[in-house]
Design a protein around this motif. Structure first.
Motif, PDB file in Angstrom:
ATOM      1  N   SER A 108       0.826  -1.201   0.000  1.00  0.00           N
ATOM      2  CA  SER A 108       0.000   0.000   0.000  1.00  0.00           C
ATOM      3  C   SER A 108       0.861   1.251   0.000  1.00  0.00           C
ATOM      4  N   GLN A 109       0.252   2.375  -0.332  1.00  0.00           N
ATOM      5  CA  GLN A 109       0.976   3.639  -0.300  1.00  0.00           C
ATOM      6  C   GLN A 109       1.420   3.970   1.119  1.00  0.00           C
ATOM      7  N   ALA A 110       0.592   3.644   2.096  1.00  0.00           N
ATOM      8  CA  ALA A 110       0.959   3.918   3.491  1.00  0.00           C
ATOM      9  C   ALA A 110       2.217   3.159   3.886  1.00  0.00           C
ATOM     10  N   ILE A 111       2.319   1.895   3.473  1.00  0.00           N
ATOM     11  CA  ILE A 111       3.512   1.109   3.773  1.00  0.00           C
ATOM     12  C   ILE A 111       4.723   1.700   3.058  1.00  0.00           C
ATOM     13  N   ALA A 112       4.555   2.067   1.793  1.00  0.00           N
ATOM     14  CA  ALA A 112       5.668   2.636   1.035  1.00  0.00           C
ATOM     15  C   ALA A 112       6.164   3.924   1.690  1.00  0.00           C
ATOM     16  N   GLU A 113       5.240   4.786   2.115  1.00  0.00           N
ATOM     17  CA  GLU A 113       5.642   6.021   2.789  1.00  0.00           C
ATOM     18  C   GLU A 113       6.348   5.718   4.097  1.00  0.00           C
ATOM     19  N   ARG A 114       5.859   4.709   4.807  1.00  0.00           N
ATOM     20  CA  ARG A 114       6.480   4.347   6.078  1.00  0.00           C
ATOM     21  C   ARG A 114       7.927   3.925   5.885  1.00  0.00           C
ATOM     22  N   THR A 115       8.206   3.162   4.824  1.00  0.00           N
ATOM     23  CA  THR A 115       9.581   2.703   4.606  1.00  0.00           C
ATOM     24  C   THR A 115      10.522   3.856   4.278  1.00  0.00           C
ATOM     25  N   LEU A 116      10.001   4.896   3.641  1.00  0.00           N
ATOM     26  CA  LEU A 116      10.851   6.003   3.213  1.00  0.00           C
ATOM     27  C   LEU A 116      10.953   7.124   4.243  1.00  0.00           C
ATOM     28  N   THR A 117      10.192   6.998   5.329  1.00  0.00           N
ATOM     29  CA  THR A 117      10.253   8.033   6.360  1.00  0.00           C
ATOM     30  C   THR A 117      10.720   7.512   7.712  1.00  0.00           C
ATOM     31  N   GLY A 118      11.033   6.232   7.805  1.00  0.00           N
ATOM     32  CA  GLY A 118      11.509   5.765   9.100  1.00  0.00           C
ATOM     33  C   GLY A 118      11.785   4.283   9.231  1.00  0.00           C
ATOM     34  N   ASP A 119      11.035   3.425   8.549  1.00  0.00           N
ATOM     35  CA  ASP A 119      11.182   1.982   8.737  1.00  0.00           C
ATOM     36  C   ASP A 119      12.220   1.425   7.764  1.00  0.00           C
ATOM     37  N   VAL A 120      13.496   1.595   8.114  1.00  0.00           N
ATOM     38  CA  VAL A 120      14.584   1.182   7.225  1.00  0.00           C
ATOM     39  C   VAL A 120      14.627  -0.328   7.064  1.00  0.00           C
ATOM     40  N   GLU A 121      14.350  -1.062   8.127  1.00  0.00           N
ATOM     41  CA  GLU A 121      14.408  -2.524   8.039  1.00  0.00           C
ATOM     42  C   GLU A 121      13.393  -3.049   7.026  1.00  0.00           C
ATOM     43  N   LEU A 122      12.198  -2.493   7.036  1.00  0.00           N
ATOM     44  CA  LEU A 122      11.192  -2.926   6.073  1.00  0.00           C
ATOM     45  C   LEU A 122      11.595  -2.517   4.661  1.00  0.00           C
ATOM     46  N   LEU A 123      12.213  -1.365   4.516  1.00  0.00           N
ATOM     47  CA  LEU A 123      12.691  -0.936   3.200  1.00  0.00           C
ATOM     48  C   LEU A 123      13.720  -1.930   2.661  1.00  0.00           C
ATOM     49  N   VAL A 124      14.615  -2.392   3.522  1.00  0.00           N
ATOM     50  CA  VAL A 124      15.606  -3.390   3.115  1.00  0.00           C
ATOM     51  C   VAL A 124      14.914  -4.668   2.647  1.00  0.00           C
ATOM     52  N   VAL A 125      13.885  -5.079   3.361  1.00  0.00           N
ATOM     53  CA  VAL A 125      13.153  -6.290   2.974  1.00  0.00           C
ATOM     54  C   VAL A 125      12.531  -6.121   1.584  1.00  0.00           C
ATOM     55  N   LEU A 126      11.888  -4.983   1.335  1.00  0.00           N
ATOM     56  CA  LEU A 126      11.272  -4.755   0.030  1.00  0.00           C
ATOM     57  C   LEU A 126      12.318  -4.739  -1.083  1.00  0.00           C
ATOM     58  N   CYS A 127      13.440  -4.093  -0.844  1.00  0.00           N
ATOM     59  CA  CYS A 127      14.488  -4.013  -1.869  1.00  0.00           C
ATOM     60  C   CYS A 127      15.103  -5.382  -2.150  1.00  0.00           C
ATOM     61  N   ARG A 128      15.317  -6.165  -1.105  1.00  0.00           N
ATOM     62  CA  ARG A 128      15.891  -7.508  -1.319  1.00  0.00           C
ATOM     63  C   ARG A 128      14.898  -8.401  -2.052  1.00  0.00           C
ATOM     64  N   ALA A 129      13.603  -8.258  -1.740  1.00  0.00           N
ATOM     65  CA  ALA A 129      12.594  -9.067  -2.430  1.00  0.00           C
ATOM     66  C   ALA A 129      12.560  -8.753  -3.922  1.00  0.00           C
ATOM     67  N   GLN A 130      12.865  -7.512  -4.279  1.00  0.00           N
ATOM     68  CA  GLN A 130      12.908  -7.121  -5.693  1.00  0.00           C
ATOM     69  C   GLN A 130      14.284  -7.377  -6.315  1.00  0.00           C
ATOM     70  N   GLU A 131      15.234  -7.826  -5.473  1.00  0.00           N
ATOM     71  CA  GLU A 131      16.628  -8.060  -5.897  1.00  0.00           C
ATOM     72  C   GLU A 131      17.277  -6.778  -6.430  1.00  0.00           C
ATOM     73  N   TRP A 132      16.934  -5.654  -5.804  1.00  0.00           N
ATOM     74  CA  TRP A 132      17.587  -4.404  -6.148  1.00  0.00           C
ATOM     75  C   TRP A 132      18.963  -4.352  -5.505  1.00  0.00           C
ATOM     76  N   THR A 133      19.838  -3.542  -6.057  1.00  0.00           N
ATOM     77  CA  THR A 133      21.206  -3.443  -5.557  1.00  0.00           C
ATOM     78  C   THR A 133      21.260  -2.602  -4.285  1.00  0.00           C
ATOM     79  N   TRP A 134      22.409  -2.710  -3.606  1.00  0.00           N
ATOM     80  CA  TRP A 134      22.605  -1.886  -2.423  1.00  0.00           C
ATOM     81  C   TRP A 134      22.634  -0.400  -2.799  1.00  0.00           C
ATOM     82  N   LYS A 135      23.157  -0.078  -3.978  1.00  0.00           N
ATOM     83  CA  LYS A 135      23.217   1.320  -4.399  1.00  0.00           C
ATOM     84  C   LYS A 135      21.820   1.928  -4.449  1.00  0.00           C
ATOM     85  N   THR A 136      20.868   1.197  -5.017  1.00  0.00           N
ATOM     86  CA  THR A 136      19.490   1.687  -5.073  1.00  0.00           C
ATOM     87  C   THR A 136      18.896   1.779  -3.672  1.00  0.00           C
ATOM     88  N   THR A 137      19.134   0.753  -2.869  1.00  0.00           N
ATOM     89  CA  THR A 137      18.612   0.744  -1.499  1.00  0.00           C
ATOM     90  C   THR A 137      19.158   1.915  -0.703  1.00  0.00           C
TER      91      THR A 137
END
Length: 367
Positions: free
Chosen positions: A284-313
């Protein structure tokens, strides 16, 4: 089952339990629970009621370690015996935690009663549930201590009544960390956000005036206004409308991918990053906003699930400003150690939680 037959079952069960040594009681409980879990999806209500009686009688005479195991095994079962679940939820916190945090059988009324009857540890466990209706958050806000207030305000799935939100903001008057946490929520209505910003500015002005008695009032006001921006929502409706058009265009061309996300992040285009993550990660948009404003651990999970690079993360983490820079090193360790399959499972669980929360939100009026 008729009342006389049920009474006979209970008498026979109590007699059998009394004759068995403790280790045999535990083994019997495990076998009965195995039988229930094997057939749980096919059992009718009256059959579940019988299991409720049998498991409850056995659980009442076993050691805590076995009750912990029982709680773990029943926590995720949609039609688990409700009497057993309620008893486990009122037990010591090590027993209660699995059902308090996960069991779909506990209603809003159950959770409110537990919050009223038990202490901080039980309330903190309730705060971990993926969805908290306003009746429950009202009870947590009214009775909880500082740790509970912080935990419930961090929960993106928590819904607040007007009275509950007003009480939470009032308690944030003397709690700067709570002010910041509430400022990160995307569901705070504008009148309440305005009040929250006003409280934060006044508190910051007092602190600065005490710490820097020689500072000019205009300098203090400038610093306070700049700090208050952290409590304002990052995205505006106008910017989101522009971002939506751009993200939709890239999606239609087949160009909405990691490269596009990295470009948005490096250009500090917050709204485009939020909407791209929403589209590509299925959250959801709420989850996406949460990852970009404070929840770094969840952001890492989303990026790894998409197999994005560390540079993008790292570019996405940097959108949080100085705080993102401070957490990047720890996030990199998590990024390296997190397997893609594990991240995918976590994202699937998150999307299922969001879906179930939406369903409960529609039907929860009768809870």
């Amino acid at each position: 089952m008729q009342g006389s037959g049920l009474s006979a079952l209970v008498r026979d069960l109590d007699a059998a339990i009394a004759r068995r040594p403790p280790e045999q009681r535990v083994e019997t409980l495990r076998r009965v629970t195995d039988l229930f879990l094997r057939d749980a999806k096919a059992l009718r209500g009256e059959h579940v009621d019988v299991f409720d009686i049998v498991i409850a009688r056995l659980a009442a005479v076993i050691e805590r370690r076995a009750r912990i195991d029982l709680s773990e095994r029943l926590a995720d079962v949609p039609n688990a015996p409700i009497g057993v679940i309620r008893t486990l939820a009122q037990d010591d916190i090590v027993v209660a935690r699995p059902v308090l945090t996960r069991s779909p059988c506990l209603t809003s009324s159950d959770l409110v009663a537990i919050a009223a009857a038990k202490g901080r540890d039980h309330m903190l466990a309730i705060c971990e549930r993926p969805y908290l209706p306003s009746a429950v958050t009202d009870a947590l806000v009214m009775r909880g201590d500082r740790a509970v207030l912080h935990a419930v305000s961090r929960n993106a799935g928590a819904k607040f009544s007007r009275a509950g939100l007003e009480a939470l903001i009032a308690k944030a008057r003397a709690d700067f960390a709570l002010q910041a946490q509430l400022g990160q929520r995307v569901d705070i209505p504008e009148p309440h956000r305005t009040r929250l910003i006003s409280i934060a500015k006044e508190a910051a002005r007092r602190r600065l005036a005490d710490a820097l008695p020689e500072a000019a009032e205009s300098d203090i006001a400038s610093v306070v206004d700049a700090g208050a921006q952290s409590l304002a929502p990052r995205g505006s409706p106008e910017r989101y409308a522009e971002a939506e058009a751009e993200v939709a265009r890239l999606l239609s061309l087949g160009h909405l991918d990691e490269k596009a996300v990295a470009g948005f992040a490096e250009s500090e285009r917050f709204e485009e990053c939020v909407l791209a993550i929403t589209r590509l990660c299925g959250v959801s948009q709420a989850i996406a906003e949460r990852t970009l404003t404070g929840d770094v651990e969840l952001l890492v999970v989303l990026c790894r699930a998409q197999e994005w690079t560390w540079k993008t993360t790292r570019a996405l983490i940097a959108l949080q400003g100085p705080r993102g820079g401070r957490t990047a090193k720890r996030a990199y360790a998590s990024f390296r150690s997190l397997a893609v399959e594990t991240a995918l499972r976590a994202v699937r669980a998150l999307t299922l939680q969001e879906a179930s929360r939406d369903i409960v939100g529609v039907s929860g009026a009768g809870m």
